[in-house]
Motif scaffolding. Structure first.
Motif, PDB file in Angstrom:
ATOM      1  N   GLN A 148       0.815  -1.209   0.000  1.00  0.00           N
ATOM      2  CA  GLN A 148       0.000   0.000   0.000  1.00  0.00           C
ATOM      3  C   GLN A 148       0.855   1.269   0.000  1.00  0.00           C
ATOM      4  O   GLN A 148       0.334   2.378  -0.019  1.00  0.00           O
TER       5      GLN A 148
ATOM      6  N   LYS B  38      -4.445   6.187   1.538  1.00  0.00           N
ATOM      7  CA  LYS B  38      -4.510   5.168   2.585  1.00  0.00           C
ATOM      8  C   LYS B  38      -3.182   4.418   2.633  1.00  0.00           C
ATOM      9  O   LYS B  38      -3.006   3.406   1.955  1.00  0.00           O
TER      10      LYS B  38
ATOM     11  N   ARG C 213       0.069   3.076   5.465  1.00  0.00           N
ATOM     12  CA  ARG C 213       0.295   2.793   6.882  1.00  0.00           C
ATOM     13  C   ARG C 213       0.904   3.997   7.585  1.00  0.00           C
ATOM     14  O   ARG C 213       0.552   4.317   8.715  1.00  0.00           O
TER      15      ARG C 213
ATOM     16  N   SER D  76      -1.680   6.668   8.343  1.00  0.00           N
ATOM     17  CA  SER D  76      -2.700   6.283   9.308  1.00  0.00           C
ATOM     18  C   SER D  76      -2.359   6.728  10.726  1.00  0.00           C
ATOM     19  O   SER D  76      -3.213   6.711  11.607  1.00  0.00           O
TER      20      SER D  76
ATOM     21  N   GLU E  35      -7.555  11.252  13.244  1.00  0.00           N
ATOM     22  CA  GLU E  35      -8.786  11.412  12.453  1.00  0.00           C
ATOM     23  C   GLU E  35      -8.506  11.285  10.955  1.00  0.00           C
ATOM     24  O   GLU E  35      -9.088  11.995  10.122  1.00  0.00           O
ATOM     25  N   PHE E  36      -7.653  10.343  10.606  1.00  0.00           N
ATOM     26  CA  PHE E  36      -7.209  10.226   9.217  1.00  0.00           C
ATOM     27  C   PHE E  36      -8.338   9.786   8.280  1.00  0.00           C
ATOM     28  O   PHE E  36      -8.455  10.282   7.155  1.00  0.00           O
ATOM     29  N   ASP E  37      -9.184   8.860   8.731  1.00  0.00           N
ATOM     30  CA  ASP E  37     -10.280   8.406   7.871  1.00  0.00           C
ATOM     31  C   ASP E  37     -11.213   9.553   7.501  1.00  0.00           C
ATOM     32  O   ASP E  37     -11.682   9.652   6.364  1.00  0.00           O
ATOM     33  N   GLU E  38     -11.467  10.435   8.468  1.00  0.00           N
ATOM     34  CA  GLU E  38     -12.311  11.590   8.197  1.00  0.00           C
ATOM     35  C   GLU E  38     -11.637  12.517   7.180  1.00  0.00           C
ATOM     36  O   GLU E  38     -12.302  13.087   6.297  1.00  0.00           O
TER      37      GLU E  38
ATOM     38  N   LEU F 194      -9.659  11.577   4.787  1.00  0.00           N
ATOM     39  CA  LEU F 194      -9.806  10.945   3.480  1.00  0.00           C
ATOM     40  C   LEU F 194     -11.179  11.239   2.878  1.00  0.00           C
ATOM     41  O   LEU F 194     -11.294  11.567   1.688  1.00  0.00           O
ATOM     42  N   ASN F 195     -12.209  11.131   3.698  1.00  0.00           N
ATOM     43  CA  ASN F 195     -13.566  11.381   3.204  1.00  0.00           C
ATOM     44  C   ASN F 195     -13.740  12.826   2.746  1.00  0.00           C
ATOM     45  O   ASN F 195     -14.337  13.099   1.698  1.00  0.00           O
TER      46      ASN F 195
END
Length: 254
Positions: A18, A192, A194, A197, A201-204, A206-207
């Motif tokens: 990744q 995304k 490693r 990450s 609040e990394f996922d937020e 990305l969105n």
């Protein structure tokens, strides 16, 4: 279509499939480049070596960039095996967690120093060793992020660190241009990986990035790899000193 057939490339920073470095290494190999690949330490080797084998890497060696002896050994092996280097890809960054997650104003001297050394000065150390192996020119690339120029929530101390890295790109491009050596920073949007990450609040993030980008798509490691492979080609020899956004237009939206 451009070709890298017979060219020699060093890729530093593969952690898994990744990684941005993996996307770049695969693209370089797909265009014909012969590869040298590094892994951080014995714990990382079982994850990286199978990927290096998939790439048919001719050189696979350990490299902790804080260890000058390891770096010297790596470039000595490249000189002995190949006698030259055409492409250097530096895709590493690090900051101690307590400094990464804290305010910039609270960054410790030790944490800031480590972040700058691993993320920025190591690129200079690699370029310095690569330069004599590029008598007919070459390409040096590193990886940055939009947080270098704009405040990105939770990116924190890595913003100033990446700003320094981009400045290094400009100055070294000016210094090495007469030798035909180009220097670049690849600047993907949030990906995304490693390493990323570890950002709070990394996922937020990305969105939000996908919503904001004109294409409404996050960049992929394949996107970054394709761009890196082009910059490594002779067709891009007169391009240097730039920070190249690869982000679906994320960086142009206010």
């Amino acid at each position: 279509m451009f070709s890298l057939e017979g060219s020699k490339a060093l890729v530093v920073g593969i952690a898994n499939d990744q990684s941005i470095a993996w996307g770049c290494a695969k693209a370089l190999r797909d265009q014909g480049a012969d590869l040298a690949v590094t892994y951080l330490n014995a714990r990382a080797e079982p994850h990286v070596r199978p990927l290096a084998e998939r790439l048919e890497a001719e050189i696979v060696m350990p490299l902790d960039v804080a260890d000058d002896a390891q770096m010297d050994a790596l470039f000595a092996e490249i000189a002995a095996r190949w006698g030259r280097l055409d492409t250097l890809l530096h895709s590493i960054a690090f900051c101690p967690k307590e400094d990464l997650h804290g305010r910039v104003v609270d960054a410790s001297a030790a944490g800031f120093s480590v972040a700058m050394d691993v993320s920025v000065h190591s690129f200079l150390r690699m370029i310095r060793r690569a330069e004599p192996l590029m008598p007919d020119g070459g390409t040096c690339m590193t990886v940055s992020f939009y947080g270098s120029e704009k405040v990105v929530e939770n990116y924190n101390i890595m913003g100033p660190v990446k700003a320094a890295l981009e400045s290094v790109v400009r100055y070294t491009a000016a210094e090495l241009g007469p030798k035909g050596i180009s220097v670049h920073a690849l600047s993907p949007g949030p990906l995304k990986t490693r390493a990323a990450s570890g950002i709070a609040e990394f996922d937020e993030m990305l969105n939000r990035a996908a919503e904001r980008a004109p294409t409404h798509q996050l960049a992929t490691i394949e996107d970054v790899g394709a761009y890196a492979a082009f910059l490594a080609s002779r067709e891009a020899a007169n391009v240097t000193g730039g920070v190249h956004p690869i982000d679906g237009g994320y960086s142009i939206v206010g």
